[in-house]
Design an enzyme around this catalytic site. Sequence first.
Site, PDB file in Angstrom:
ATOM      1  N   SER A 177      -0.286   2.500  -6.315  1.00  0.00           N
ATOM      2  CA  SER A 177      -0.084   3.941  -6.485  1.00  0.00           C
ATOM      3  C   SER A 177      -0.879   4.471  -7.661  1.00  0.00           C
ATOM      4  O   SER A 177      -1.062   3.777  -8.672  1.00  0.00           O
ATOM      5  CB  SER A 177       1.406   4.226  -6.710  1.00  0.00           C
ATOM      6  OG  SER A 177       1.614   5.556  -7.137  1.00  0.00           O
ATOM      7  N   GLU A 210       0.242   6.468  -9.627  1.00  0.00           N
ATOM      8  CA  GLU A 210       1.192   6.573 -10.737  1.00  0.00           C
ATOM      9  C   GLU A 210       1.052   5.398 -11.711  1.00  0.00           C
ATOM     10  O   GLU A 210       1.568   5.452 -12.822  1.00  0.00           O
ATOM     11  CB  GLU A 210       2.624   6.624 -10.201  1.00  0.00           C
ATOM     12  CG  GLU A 210       2.994   7.936  -9.523  1.00  0.00           C
ATOM     13  CD  GLU A 210       3.180   9.097 -10.487  1.00  0.00           C
ATOM     14  OE1 GLU A 210       3.479   8.849 -11.678  1.00  0.00           O
ATOM     15  OE2 GLU A 210       3.012  10.248 -10.054  1.00  0.00           O
ATOM     16  N   TYR A 222       8.954   3.809 -11.806  1.00  0.00           N
ATOM     17  CA  TYR A 222       8.231   3.600 -10.550  1.00  0.00           C
ATOM     18  C   TYR A 222       6.815   3.104 -10.822  1.00  0.00           C
ATOM     19  O   TYR A 222       6.352   2.124 -10.218  1.00  0.00           O
ATOM     20  CB  TYR A 222       8.181   4.899  -9.745  1.00  0.00           C
ATOM     21  CG  TYR A 222       7.248   4.846  -8.560  1.00  0.00           C
ATOM     22  CD1 TYR A 222       7.569   4.100  -7.426  1.00  0.00           C
ATOM     23  CD2 TYR A 222       6.018   5.517  -8.583  1.00  0.00           C
ATOM     24  CE1 TYR A 222       6.702   4.030  -6.340  1.00  0.00           C
ATOM     25  CE2 TYR A 222       5.145   5.454  -7.506  1.00  0.00           C
ATOM     26  CZ  TYR A 222       5.494   4.707  -6.390  1.00  0.00           C
ATOM     27  OH  TYR A 222       4.631   4.629  -5.324  1.00  0.00           O
TER      28      TYR A 222
END
Length: 348
Positions: A127, A129, A151
């Site tokens: 990801s 992120e 996350y």
Amino acid sequence: MKKALITGITGQDGSYLAEFLLKKEYEVHGIVRRTALEDPEQRLRRINHINDRIILHSGSIENYASILDIFDKVKPDECYHLAAQSFVKESFEDAHSTFNININGVLHILSAIKQKHPNCKLYFAGSSEMFGKVQEVPQIENTKFYPRSPYGVSKVTGFDLTRNYRESYNLFACSGIAFNHESPRRGFEFVTRKISSTIAKIKQGKTNILVLGNLDAKRDWGFAGDYVEAMWLMLQQEKPDDFVISTGENHSVKEFIDLAFKHAGIKYELIDLHNLSEKVADKKIEWFKKQKNKAFVVQHPKFYRPAEVHELLGDSSKARKILKWKPKVSFNELVKMMVDNDIKLVNT
């Protein structure tokens, strides 16, 4: 006929990937929780239209024994590990579950491949992120990770585990560092779908207010249906490698809102309450709800992250050159597609 095993097959990416692989004449298997099989109308809604063409297995990525058993039965040529707790806000509220699902899940998949079917090729869903507090713009495959949420931390760990198993045990294991990808199948808790679905309700007079957090955050938004092709292409290469999957352009949440409201033919008033306490902001929202024939977008303190990620922008040059992949759906097309879909849903 090749066999593919998809974790997270009931999600946005899993459903598009299953459709894509069926067109490639794969035998498609998916792992789902028993609760999904007991409530197919709701939990399998994204794949109900292809349910008779895929094979589902009851199991959990948190349970190593069930994963081993499924690999024993299926003996897949390719495994796409998409299942995760992927909602960033939830990861702040329940970091323990996020780590358990996202870290143990990938470890169980890697271990099962190593132990049961070492020739199986693995795609791990990384990801953007992971970049978090970005160290350079745009971000490429070797940009330093600086995650800003549980996350993001869990995805960095999954990425490192995947690379470690690849280098330690000579597994064909790849990570796709996918930037934000959306679609009409996105979950309603994600900001893009929250925008499109609320606008549909505003157009129908069912509400007059859209409540969000930071509107200045910029994201590299693409179409999920395009991104699953890149996942597949990664596993068709001679050697395993990691790739950024992105459009190469980013837009603020405010830009997404403006385009979505304009496409729906609605004018709105922006109200910034994010510097107030949640209690005071909630009271003010009740007042705005009573205003007739007006639409409001409200910035609320409750929807701001404890640690913000301000800008994500991916450089997918490597994927474009080696995989010969590029996104097809533009940002404008994506926004309009999501708004049209939710207006249609509200009307039916």
